[in-house]
Motif scaffolding. Structure first.
Motif, PDB file in Angstrom:
ATOM      1  N   ALA A  29       3.475  -0.667 -32.987  1.00 35.08           N
ATOM      2  CA  ALA A  29       4.788  -1.302 -32.888  1.00 35.08           C
ATOM      3  C   ALA A  29       5.514  -0.894 -31.610  1.00 35.08           C
ATOM      4  O   ALA A  29       6.207  -1.701 -30.986  1.00 35.08           O
ATOM      5  CB  ALA A  29       5.634  -0.948 -34.116  1.00 35.08           C
ATOM      6  N   LEU A  30       5.341   0.355 -31.187  1.00 39.53           N
ATOM      7  CA  LEU A  30       5.991   0.809 -29.963  1.00 39.53           C
ATOM      8  C   LEU A  30       5.403   0.084 -28.752  1.00 39.53           C
ATOM      9  O   LEU A  30       6.124  -0.269 -27.815  1.00 39.53           O
ATOM     10  CB  LEU A  30       5.834   2.323 -29.809  1.00 39.53           C
ATOM     11  CG  LEU A  30       6.631   2.969 -28.678  1.00 39.53           C
ATOM     12  CD1 LEU A  30       8.126   2.704 -28.822  1.00 39.53           C
ATOM     13  CD2 LEU A  30       6.359   4.475 -28.622  1.00 39.53           C
ATOM     14  N   ALA A  31       4.100  -0.169 -28.784  1.00 39.50           N
ATOM     15  CA  ALA A  31       3.475  -0.935 -27.699  1.00 39.50           C
ATOM     16  C   ALA A  31       4.082  -2.333 -27.610  1.00 39.50           C
ATOM     17  O   ALA A  31       4.325  -2.843 -26.506  1.00 39.50           O
ATOM     18  CB  ALA A  31       1.967  -1.022 -27.915  1.00 39.50           C
ATOM     19  N   TYR A  32       4.342  -2.965 -28.739  1.00 37.18           N
ATOM     20  CA  TYR A  32       4.972  -4.292 -28.736  1.00 37.18           C
ATOM     21  C   TYR A  32       6.371  -4.221 -28.139  1.00 37.18           C
ATOM     22  O   TYR A  32       6.790  -5.126 -27.402  1.00 37.18           O
ATOM     23  CB  TYR A  32       5.015  -4.875 -30.147  1.00 37.18           C
ATOM     24  CG  TYR A  32       3.740  -5.573 -30.540  1.00 37.18           C
ATOM     25  CD1 TYR A  32       3.571  -6.944 -30.321  1.00 37.18           C
ATOM     26  CD2 TYR A  32       2.683  -4.869 -31.112  1.00 37.18           C
ATOM     27  CE1 TYR A  32       2.393  -7.583 -30.666  1.00 37.18           C
ATOM     28  CE2 TYR A  32       1.489  -5.503 -31.465  1.00 37.18           C
ATOM     29  CZ  TYR A  32       1.358  -6.872 -31.240  1.00 37.18           C
ATOM     30  OH  TYR A  32       0.184  -7.504 -31.574  1.00 37.18           O
ATOM     31  N   GLU A  33       7.124  -3.171 -28.449  1.00 35.58           N
ATOM     32  CA  GLU A  33       8.457  -3.014 -27.867  1.00 35.58           C
ATOM     33  C   GLU A  33       8.378  -2.809 -26.357  1.00 35.58           C
ATOM     34  O   GLU A  33       9.201  -3.336 -25.602  1.00 35.58           O
ATOM     35  CB  GLU A  33       9.178  -1.830 -28.529  1.00 35.58           C
ATOM     36  CG  GLU A  33       9.579  -2.073 -29.972  1.00 35.58           C
ATOM     37  CD  GLU A  33      10.546  -3.233 -30.102  1.00 35.58           C
ATOM     38  OE1 GLU A  33      11.590  -3.215 -29.412  1.00 35.58           O
ATOM     39  OE2 GLU A  33      10.263  -4.157 -30.888  1.00 35.58           O
ATOM     40  N   PHE A  34       7.385  -2.050 -25.913  1.00 37.34           N
ATOM     41  CA  PHE A  34       7.207  -1.858 -24.476  1.00 37.34           C
ATOM     42  C   PHE A  34       6.888  -3.187 -23.795  1.00 37.34           C
ATOM     43  O   PHE A  34       7.430  -3.497 -22.733  1.00 37.34           O
ATOM     44  CB  PHE A  34       6.077  -0.858 -24.216  1.00 37.34           C
ATOM     45  CG  PHE A  34       6.437   0.582 -24.475  1.00 37.34           C
ATOM     46  CD1 PHE A  34       7.677   0.944 -24.967  1.00 37.34           C
ATOM     47  CD2 PHE A  34       5.527   1.591 -24.213  1.00 37.34           C
ATOM     48  CE1 PHE A  34       8.013   2.269 -25.208  1.00 37.34           C
ATOM     49  CE2 PHE A  34       5.843   2.917 -24.429  1.00 37.34           C
ATOM     50  CZ  PHE A  34       7.081   3.263 -24.935  1.00 37.34           C
ATOM     51  N   HIS A  35       6.021  -3.959 -24.395  1.00 34.10           N
ATOM     52  CA  HIS A  35       5.654  -5.257 -23.816  1.00 34.10           C
ATOM     53  C   HIS A  35       6.884  -6.166 -23.720  1.00 34.10           C
ATOM     54  O   HIS A  35       7.120  -6.803 -22.688  1.00 34.10           O
ATOM     55  CB  HIS A  35       4.581  -5.918 -24.674  1.00 34.10           C
ATOM     56  CG  HIS A  35       4.251  -7.321 -24.258  1.00 34.10           C
ATOM     57  ND1 HIS A  35       3.646  -7.620 -23.059  1.00 34.10           N
ATOM     58  CD2 HIS A  35       4.465  -8.511 -24.890  1.00 34.10           C
ATOM     59  CE1 HIS A  35       3.492  -8.930 -22.969  1.00 34.10           C
ATOM     60  NE2 HIS A  35       3.983  -9.491 -24.054  1.00 34.10           N
ATOM     61  N   ILE A  54      -1.853   3.183 -28.994  1.00 35.12           N
ATOM     62  CA  ILE A  54      -0.753   2.636 -28.194  1.00 35.12           C
ATOM     63  C   ILE A  54      -1.269   2.102 -26.869  1.00 35.12           C
ATOM     64  O   ILE A  54      -0.812   1.057 -26.395  1.00 35.12           O
ATOM     65  CB  ILE A  54       0.369   3.682 -27.977  1.00 35.12           C
ATOM     66  CG1 ILE A  54       1.591   3.008 -27.335  1.00 35.12           C
ATOM     67  CG2 ILE A  54      -0.102   4.884 -27.179  1.00 35.12           C
ATOM     68  CD1 ILE A  54       2.828   3.878 -27.297  1.00 35.12           C
ATOM     69  N   ALA A  55      -2.262   2.773 -26.274  1.00 34.47           N
ATOM     70  CA  ALA A  55      -2.780   2.331 -24.972  1.00 34.47           C
ATOM     71  C   ALA A  55      -3.479   0.987 -25.083  1.00 34.47           C
ATOM     72  O   ALA A  55      -3.180   0.049 -24.327  1.00 34.47           O
ATOM     73  CB  ALA A  55      -3.729   3.385 -24.403  1.00 34.47           C
ATOM     74  N   LYS A  56      -4.411   0.856 -26.014  1.00 38.39           N
ATOM     75  CA  LYS A  56      -5.175  -0.388 -26.095  1.00 38.39           C
ATOM     76  C   LYS A  56      -4.314  -1.551 -26.577  1.00 38.39           C
ATOM     77  O   LYS A  56      -4.531  -2.697 -26.165  1.00 38.39           O
ATOM     78  CB  LYS A  56      -6.403  -0.226 -26.985  1.00 38.39           C
ATOM     79  CG  LYS A  56      -6.146  -0.064 -28.459  1.00 38.39           C
ATOM     80  CD  LYS A  56      -7.455   0.135 -29.217  1.00 38.39           C
ATOM     81  CE  LYS A  56      -7.230   0.287 -30.714  1.00 38.39           C
ATOM     82  NZ  LYS A  56      -8.512   0.545 -31.441  1.00 38.39           N
ATOM     83  N   THR A  57      -3.304  -1.256 -27.406  1.00 35.54           N
ATOM     84  CA  THR A  57      -2.407  -2.321 -27.852  1.00 35.54           C
ATOM     85  C   THR A  57      -1.588  -2.849 -26.688  1.00 35.54           C
ATOM     86  O   THR A  57      -1.453  -4.067 -26.510  1.00 35.54           O
ATOM     87  CB  THR A  57      -1.483  -1.831 -28.980  1.00 35.54           C
ATOM     88  OG1 THR A  57      -2.273  -1.350 -30.071  1.00 35.54           O
ATOM     89  CG2 THR A  57      -0.594  -2.967 -29.479  1.00 35.54           C
ATOM     90  N   LEU A  58      -1.044  -1.951 -25.868  1.00 37.33           N
ATOM     91  CA  LEU A  58      -0.235  -2.414 -24.739  1.00 37.33           C
ATOM     92  C   LEU A  58      -1.099  -3.130 -23.698  1.00 37.33           C
ATOM     93  O   LEU A  58      -0.673  -4.131 -23.124  1.00 37.33           O
ATOM     94  CB  LEU A  58       0.522  -1.247 -24.101  1.00 37.33           C
ATOM     95  CG  LEU A  58       1.514  -1.646 -23.005  1.00 37.33           C
ATOM     96  CD1 LEU A  58       2.529  -2.668 -23.510  1.00 37.33           C
ATOM     97  CD2 LEU A  58       2.223  -0.420 -22.435  1.00 37.33           C
TER      98      LEU A  58
END
Length: 238
Positions: A29-35, A54-58
């Motif tokens: 979810a944090l990766a989605y917020e970063f995106h 988090i890395a692969k999601t972002l």
């Protein structure tokens, strides 16, 4: 920090997934917020646990240039090969800090090419890792800072060092504990006790901030205000 640059946020977190799936969900979810907010990630360079998640999601959302991992060479393992010439990594059950990243061949240089985990820089030791991650954050635009998900000894050591650097005047950016399921309640209770006992000033007690929800992390970093009681020290190029 420069106004026209994207924010760079360093995330400290475990290289294992933990026992409660809420922590992996928080990493995603944090990766989605970063995106959504055009944030670039710098992290410890591992491909396992919360780090890898988090890395692969972002990367899947923003592309490999949005993620920069920094990992000591000691935490990079070269995969063994079986008789068919295929990499074997699943049989490695040592866990913990045996390896945070597995590569298929020995690397001569200091860079692992872009992959589903972004670009990775290999450094000689833990001190260099932390220093480079912090440098990347301080080169970022408004909203840059440090965030900690769940993790172990290394995670709490990293987030506390960045909190201390803030108090000492080495940097001016926010440090946020993402307190999912009360994971960081004990640490936050210790901060309150230290303030009560006079070892941390009331103003500096707010250097380490708390977010209960992933969606609160970015606003807290953007709105972060330095404590007026930080040490006014001259660190030169630090």
């Amino acid at each position: 920090m420069t106004q026209d640059k994207p924010a760079v946020i360093c995330v400290f977190c475990g290289s294992t997934a933990g026992k409660n799936p809420v922590h992996l969900e928080a990493a995603r979810a944090l990766a989605y917020e970063f995106h959504k907010n055009n944030v670039q990630l710098v992290y410890g360079g591992g491909t396992t646990g919360l780090m890898g998640e988090i890395a692969k999601t972002l990367v899947s959302l923003s592309g490999p240039k949005a993620v920069h991992g920094v990992i000591p060479r000691a935490l990079v393992k070269v995969a063994a090969r079986n008789s068919a010439g295929e990499d074997e990594t699943a049989s490695d059950t040592t866990g913990g800090k045996a390896a945070e990243r597995v590569v298929s061949e020995l690397l001569d240089g200091n860079e692992i090419p872009e992959s589903k985990f972004g670009l990775t820089t290999i450094v000689p030791d833990m001190h260099t890792r932390k220093r480079l991650m912090a440098t990347k954050v301080l080169e970022g635009g408004p909203g840059s800072g440090f965030v900690s998900l769940a993790g172990g000894y290394g995670t709490i050591e990293e987030v506390m060092e960045m909190t201390t650097w803030n108090q000492l005047g080495i940097h001016r950016v926010g440090v946020v504990l993402l307190n999912i399921n009360g994971y960081w309640d004990g640490v936050l209770a210790w901060v309150r006790t230290a303030v009560q006992e006079g070892f941390i000033s009331g103003e500096n007690g707010s250097i380490l901030t708390e977010a209960h929800d992933v969606k609160d992390v970015w606003p807290k970093l953007v709105e972060y205000q330095c404590s007026p009681d930080r040490y006014q020290l001259n660190w030169g190029q630090e």
